[in-house]
Scaffold this active site. Structure first.
Site, PDB file in Angstrom:
ATOM      1  N   CYS A 267       0.817  -1.227   0.000  1.00  8.34           N
ATOM      2  CA  CYS A 267       0.000   0.000   0.000  1.00  8.34           C
ATOM      3  C   CYS A 267       0.846   1.271   0.000  1.00  8.34           C
ATOM      4  CB  CYS A 267      -0.940  -0.003   1.181  1.00  8.34           C
ATOM      5  SG  CYS A 267      -2.001  -1.446   1.195  1.00  8.34           S
TER       6      CYS A 267
ATOM      7  N   HIS B 280      -3.297   6.872   2.769  1.00  3.38           N
ATOM      8  CA  HIS B 280      -3.682   5.572   2.210  1.00  3.38           C
ATOM      9  C   HIS B 280      -5.077   5.246   2.745  1.00  3.38           C
ATOM     10  CE1 HIS B 280      -4.001   1.499   1.123  1.00  3.38           C
ATOM     11  NE2 HIS B 280      -3.719   1.006   2.321  1.00  3.38           N
TER      12      HIS B 280
ATOM     13  N   ASN C 237      -9.931  -0.633   0.315  1.00  3.23           N
ATOM     14  CA  ASN C 237      -8.478  -0.504   0.254  1.00  3.23           C
ATOM     15  C   ASN C 237      -7.999  -1.055  -1.095  1.00  3.23           C
ATOM     16  OD1 ASN C 237      -5.720  -0.856   0.490  1.00  3.23           O
ATOM     17  ND2 ASN C 237      -5.802  -1.717   2.562  1.00  3.23           N
TER      18      ASN C 237
HETATM   19  N1  ACO Z   1     -18.249  -9.215   9.875  1.00  5.41           N
HETATM   20  C1  ACO Z   1     -18.662  -9.521  11.114  1.00  5.41           C
HETATM   21  N2  ACO Z   1     -17.811  -9.885  12.088  1.00  5.41           N
HETATM   22  C2  ACO Z   1     -16.512  -9.930  11.792  1.00  5.41           C
HETATM   23  C3  ACO Z   1     -16.008  -9.632  10.506  1.00  5.41           C
HETATM   24  C4  ACO Z   1     -16.938  -9.263   9.522  1.00  5.41           C
HETATM   25  N3  ACO Z   1     -16.584  -8.937   8.274  1.00  5.41           N
HETATM   26  N4  ACO Z   1     -14.665  -9.761  10.511  1.00  5.41           N
HETATM   27  C5  ACO Z   1     -14.318 -10.131  11.751  1.00  5.41           C
HETATM   28  N5  ACO Z   1     -15.430 -10.241  12.509  1.00  5.41           N
HETATM   29  C6  ACO Z   1     -15.526 -10.637  13.931  1.00  5.41           C
HETATM   30  C7  ACO Z   1     -14.306 -11.385  14.396  1.00  5.41           C
HETATM   31  O1  ACO Z   1     -14.431 -12.752  14.103  1.00  5.41           O
HETATM   32  C8  ACO Z   1     -14.315 -11.088  15.875  1.00  5.41           C
HETATM   33  O2  ACO Z   1     -15.235 -11.933  16.484  1.00  5.41           O
HETATM   34  P1  ACO Z   1     -14.889 -12.597  17.917  1.00  5.41           P
HETATM   35  O3  ACO Z   1     -14.722 -11.436  18.854  1.00  5.41           O
HETATM   36  O4  ACO Z   1     -16.082 -13.445  18.176  1.00  5.41           O
HETATM   37  O5  ACO Z   1     -13.619 -13.370  17.708  1.00  5.41           O
HETATM   38  C9  ACO Z   1     -14.881  -9.684  15.976  1.00  5.41           C
HETATM   39  O6  ACO Z   1     -15.579  -9.454  14.718  1.00  5.41           O
HETATM   40  C10 ACO Z   1     -13.817  -8.614  16.154  1.00  5.41           C
HETATM   41  O7  ACO Z   1     -12.834  -8.806  15.160  1.00  5.41           O
HETATM   42  P2  ACO Z   1     -11.529  -7.957  15.145  1.00  5.41           P
HETATM   43  O8  ACO Z   1     -10.606  -8.466  14.087  1.00  5.41           O
HETATM   44  O9  ACO Z   1     -11.004  -7.842  16.527  1.00  5.41           O
HETATM   45  O10 ACO Z   1     -12.133  -6.535  14.693  1.00  5.41           O
HETATM   46  P3  ACO Z   1     -11.393  -5.143  14.574  1.00  5.41           P
HETATM   47  O11 ACO Z   1     -12.115  -4.142  15.365  1.00  5.41           O
HETATM   48  O12 ACO Z   1      -9.907  -5.273  14.776  1.00  5.41           O
HETATM   49  O13 ACO Z   1     -11.654  -4.775  13.041  1.00  5.41           O
HETATM   50  C11 ACO Z   1     -10.462  -4.757  10.958  1.00  5.41           C
HETATM   51  C12 ACO Z   1     -11.160  -5.598  12.038  1.00  5.41           C
HETATM   52  C13 ACO Z   1     -11.512  -3.860  10.323  1.00  5.41           C
HETATM   53  C14 ACO Z   1      -9.879  -5.700   9.942  1.00  5.41           C
HETATM   54  C15 ACO Z   1      -9.369  -3.891  11.624  1.00  5.41           C
HETATM   55  O14 ACO Z   1      -8.559  -4.662  12.461  1.00  5.41           O
HETATM   56  C16 ACO Z   1      -8.497  -3.202  10.592  1.00  5.41           C
HETATM   57  O15 ACO Z   1      -8.954  -2.390   9.811  1.00  5.41           O
HETATM   58  N6  ACO Z   1      -7.191  -3.473  10.629  1.00  5.41           N
HETATM   59  C17 ACO Z   1      -6.271  -2.861   9.697  1.00  5.41           C
HETATM   60  C18 ACO Z   1      -6.333  -3.620   8.436  1.00  5.41           C
HETATM   61  C19 ACO Z   1      -5.697  -2.910   7.297  1.00  5.41           C
HETATM   62  O16 ACO Z   1      -5.750  -1.711   7.182  1.00  5.41           O
HETATM   63  N7  ACO Z   1      -5.121  -3.710   6.427  1.00  5.41           N
HETATM   64  C20 ACO Z   1      -4.593  -3.242   5.214  1.00  5.41           C
HETATM   65  C21 ACO Z   1      -3.163  -2.930   5.360  1.00  5.41           C
HETATM   66  S1  ACO Z   1      -2.549  -2.125   3.966  1.00  5.41           S
HETATM   67  C22 ACO Z   1      -1.881  -3.234   2.837  1.00  5.41           C
HETATM   68  O17 ACO Z   1      -0.702  -3.275   2.687  1.00  5.41           O
HETATM   69  C23 ACO Z   1      -2.809  -4.163   2.078  1.00  5.41           C
END
Ligand code: ACO
Length: 330
Positions: free
Chosen positions: A116, A257, A287
């Site tokens: 990214c 980004h 993204n």
């Molecule tokens: N729908 C419903 N529930 C979900 C989903 C979904 N799509 N995805 C995960 N959950 C659940 C999980 O299973 C978890 O359930 P549990 O508590 O029973 O285990 C709960 O929701 C919480 O999940 P978390 O992963 O802790 O949620 P978080 O608040 O961290 O949000 C997210 C997840 C949106 C992915 C966040 O962590 C994030 O944005 N991280 C950064 C990711 C990013 O930017 N990546 C790109 C990097 S750039 C590149 O180089 C590609």
């Protein structure tokens, strides 16, 4: 005031027609529009057609950037494509883009892989080559078909990513004070496993077993990436401002980004800037990795959010983990 060595002469972007909404996704995996919007700010993303590869998206964005710059393809002598979803492992997507655009065979063409942060890495590389006088007109592209490496059964990642491309044409600067003021790049190589595609490389070549395991798809530790993203992007922003003697409040527009609206909100808070000072389109595209910043830059230019004389900060992080920032005076 010194003359910055390089300027952006034109921008362009392209997003495939097909829109995949959160509602659509909720029919594919156990998720909901409400959950995705609350956790990421994403409402929908674009998905390329089966017969569209990354170079096809890159070419559309490049044609628009060439038109906006007034530079014909015949004058381009450097093509740099930032991507983690090349058409092929070999050759580079830049060579395919070169051929499709009719860029002369005397042009240097290569890809950059910094996920990214890829566009800022590619921009820095191209600008350094142009400012050295070795090249005069560079086409710099960020393009991705992330839908081809997303596991559509993994609800934790599939809602984040989308397809698209953005491009800029770069040339030597002529007006003192206008153009690329500086860049800052870096990488935290110890955190490679937070976000990666395990299969298909020399470590785990593609096999029936690797495909059965799903090694060809993006794996991500979302929470860890989130925390690092906020810290690293804030530092990359602060470092480049300090390096060039600016204060955060002097920035007219930040183009971050587009990974997650909560990451953007957190950075705005830490930099003590109103969130209105940040360009946001993650709601419409998700993204798009290396394409995210050049798409946003093009939309900001075309919608009048960037005016003559404005100071713009680009800031990104990505797999690697890589990070980068750039300051541009228009
Ligand atoms: N729908 C419903 N529930 C979900 C989903 C979904 N799509 N995805 C995960 N959950 C659940 C999980 O299973 C978890 O359930 P549990 O508590 O029973 O285990 C709960 O929701 C919480 O999940 P978390 O992963 O802790 O949620 P978080 O608040 O961290 O949000 C997210 C997840 C949106 C992915 C966040 O962590 C994030 O944005 N991280 C950064 C990711 C990013 O930017 N990546 C790109 C990097 S750039 C590149 O180089 C590609």
């Amino acid at each position: 005031m010194s003359t910055p060595a390089t300027v952006i002469l034109g921008t362009g972007s392209y997003a495939p027609d097909r829109v995949l909404t959160n509602e659509d996704l909720s029919k594919m995996v156990d998720t909901s529009d409400e959950w995705i919007r609350a956790r990421s700010g994403i409402r929908e993303r674009r998905i390329a057609a089966a017969d569209q590869a990354t170079s096809d998206l890159a070419v559309q964005a490049s044609l628009r950037a060439l038109e906006a710059s007034g530079v014909p393809a015949s004058e381009i002598d450097l093509v740099v494509v930032a991507t983690v979803t090349p058409d092929y492992p070999m050759p580079s997507t830049a060579c395919i883009v070169q051929h499709k655009l009719g860029v002369p065979t005397s042009a240097a063409c290569f890809d950059v892989n910094a996920a990214c942060s890829g566009f800022i890495y590619a921009l820095d590389t191209a600008c350094a080559l142009v400012s050295s006088g070795r090249y005069r007109r560079a086409l710099v592209v960020g393009a991705e078909k992330l839908s081809s490496v997303v596991d559509w059964q993994d609800r934790g990642t599939c809602m984040l990513f989308g397809d698209g491309a953005g491009a800029v044409v770069v040339g030597p600067g002529t007006t003192p004070g206008l153009g690329l003021i500086g860049t800052k790049l870096g990488a935290l190589g110890e955190d490679t496993d937070l976000l990666y595609i395990p299969g298909g490389g020399s470590r785990l070549p593609t096999s029936a077993e690797s495909i059965a395991r799903g090694d060809q798809f993006i794996k991500m530790k979302g929470k860890e990436v989130f925390k690092l993203a906020v810290r690293v992007m804030e530092e990359a922003a602060r470092d480049i401002l300090e390096q060039h003697g600016f204060q955060a409040h002097q920035i007219d527009l930040v183009i971050p980004h587009q990974a997650n609206l909560r990451i953007i909100d957190a950075i705005a808070q830490y930099l003590e800037l109103p969130v209105e000072r940040f360009f946001v389109n993650v709601d419409r595209y998700g993204n798009t990795s290396a394409a995210s910043i050049p798409i946003a830059l093009d939309e900001a230019r075309r919608s009048g959010r960037i005016k003559a004389g404005d100071l713009t900060l680009l800031v990104a992080f990505g797999a690697g983990l890589t990070y980068g920032s750039a300051l541009i005076r228009w």
